[in-house]
Design an enzyme around this catalytic site. Structure first.
Site, PDB file in Angstrom:
ATOM      1  CG  ASP A  20      -0.166  -0.022   2.548  1.00 38.53           C
ATOM      2  OD1 ASP A  20       0.986  -0.500   2.576  1.00 38.53           O
ATOM      3  OD2 ASP A  20      -0.725   0.419   3.569  1.00 38.53           O
ATOM      4  CD1 TRP A 138      -0.263  -0.049   8.513  1.00 42.26           C
ATOM      5  CD2 TRP A 138      -1.987  -1.461   8.641  1.00 42.26           C
ATOM      6  NE1 TRP A 138      -0.220  -0.881   7.418  1.00 42.26           N
ATOM      7  CE2 TRP A 138      -1.267  -1.754   7.469  1.00 42.26           C
ATOM      8  CE3 TRP A 138      -3.111  -2.230   8.916  1.00 42.26           C
ATOM      9  CZ2 TRP A 138      -1.627  -2.768   6.588  1.00 42.26           C
ATOM     10  CZ3 TRP A 138      -3.475  -3.253   8.050  1.00 42.26           C
ATOM     11  CH2 TRP A 138      -2.735  -3.504   6.917  1.00 42.26           C
ATOM     12  CE1 TYR A 140       2.654   1.190  11.960  1.00 44.55           C
ATOM     13  CE2 TYR A 140       2.040   2.440  10.019  1.00 44.55           C
ATOM     14  CZ  TYR A 140       2.574   1.310  10.587  1.00 44.55           C
ATOM     15  OH  TYR A 140       3.042   0.290   9.788  1.00 44.55           O
ATOM     16  NE  ARG A 142       4.207   7.597  12.330  1.00 46.11           N
ATOM     17  CZ  ARG A 142       4.173   6.919  11.189  1.00 46.11           C
ATOM     18  NH1 ARG A 142       3.400   7.321  10.221  1.00 46.11           N
ATOM     19  NH2 ARG A 142       4.936   5.851  11.016  1.00 46.11           N
ATOM     20  CE  LYS A 171       2.337  -3.703   8.208  1.00 46.50           C
ATOM     21  NZ  LYS A 171       2.141  -3.196   6.878  1.00 46.50           N
ATOM     22  CE  LYS A 173       6.028   2.086  10.994  1.00 47.49           C
ATOM     23  NZ  LYS A 173       6.572   2.976  10.030  1.00 47.49           N
TER      24      LYS A 173
END
Ligand code: FBP
Length: 258
Positions: A20, A138, A140, A142, A171, A173
């Site tokens: 993606d 996901w 994340y 931020r 998902k 990091k």
């Protein structure tokens, strides 16, 4: 509701191929080969990935059902500055009609738009779970409020948010510290954790990360650039699979890259 992850995993482990980045990062990630979605789908098929992750436009034009599909329901470009928000651009129904086995959604934990993101996601989660479709988030952290997105407590908090919101897989990091990742996995509870690959890195470093990821209790990786930017994507796939599914070590895996 207990959601079955069998279509997108094998023996409780999973390796997914993410593609993606064309929307998220733009053509700077691509070369003449991997700019072609058909090239990626061939890797996904030959490498027998547990799923390929696509946005709907590419899925509608290139996906042929030969490998399980995770359809991303939101997305944004890197061109917009400011607090992150990735709007929904595909419905659960559309995703299922295209042939999705699971849906994906990016949550920017800590963004000023968090309320809107949570509200949008809760509807997706409800509809997908009614249909028995797994939801992958996901996670994340931020935005202005996040000083360091790789901080142990911020990552663990994000994982907990994923569990609380009803995601089946997160998902995330990896910050390079296996003890921090174990804490992240603990906070995710019964929600499974997968790790993204990030930008292209040294092969040995990537495989060491994969090894840590499995040993920290994650179910595997959802990886993109480190595979399809590699000169031998299938060799790299074999190496990653040997660690995730066959518990091989980094040295043994290195030999499979070719
Ligand atoms: P990579 O393995 O190539 O990093 O892909 C994983 C991924 O989560 C993609 O699905 C997504 O496009 C990208 O990373 C987003 O990363 P970032 O927001 O850090 O640029």
């Amino acid at each position: 509701m207990k959601i079955n992850l069998k279509k997108i995993s094998k023996n409780g482990k999973s390796l997914m191929l993410a593609y993606d980045q064309g929307l998220e990062h733009g053509p700077s990630d691509f070369d003449d080969k991997n700019v072609d979605p058909a090239y990626i789908l061939e890797i996904a098929k030959k490498g027998k990935y547990n799923a390929v992750i696509l946005q709907k436009g590419i899925a509608e034009k290139y996906y042929d059902g030969k490998v399980p599909l995770v359809l991303k329901l939101n997305g944004k470009t890197k061109l917009l500055a400011g607090e992150p928000y990735s709007p929904q651009i595909c419905s659960v129904k559309e995703a299922v009609d295209i042939g999705a086995d699971a849906v994906g959604y990016t949550i920017y934990v800590g963004s000023k738009h968090e309320a809107k993101i949570f509200a949008e996601f809760s509807k997706i989660e409800e509809e997908a779970h009614k249909k028995g479709i797994p939801v992958i988030c996901w996670m994340y952290p931020r935005g202005e409020a996040i000083k360091n997105e790789f901080d142990r407590e911020i990552l663990a908090y994000s994982a907990r948010v994923g569990l609380e919101l009803g995601a089946d897989i997160l998902k995330m990091k990896y910050n390079g510290n296996i003890n921090d990742l174990k804490w992240v996995v603990k906070n995710a509870g019964k929600t499974k954790v997968m790790i993204a690959g990030g930008s292209k890195k040294d092969e040995k470093q990537l495989l060491q990360e994969c090894y840590d990821i499995v040993n920290a209790g994650c179910i595997g990786m959802a990886i993109g650039r480190n595979v399809w930017q590699h000169k031998n994507p299938i060799g790299m796939t074999k190496a990653l699979k040997s660690i995730i599914f066959d518990r091989k070590n980094v040295e043994q895996a290195m030999k499979l890259i070719g």
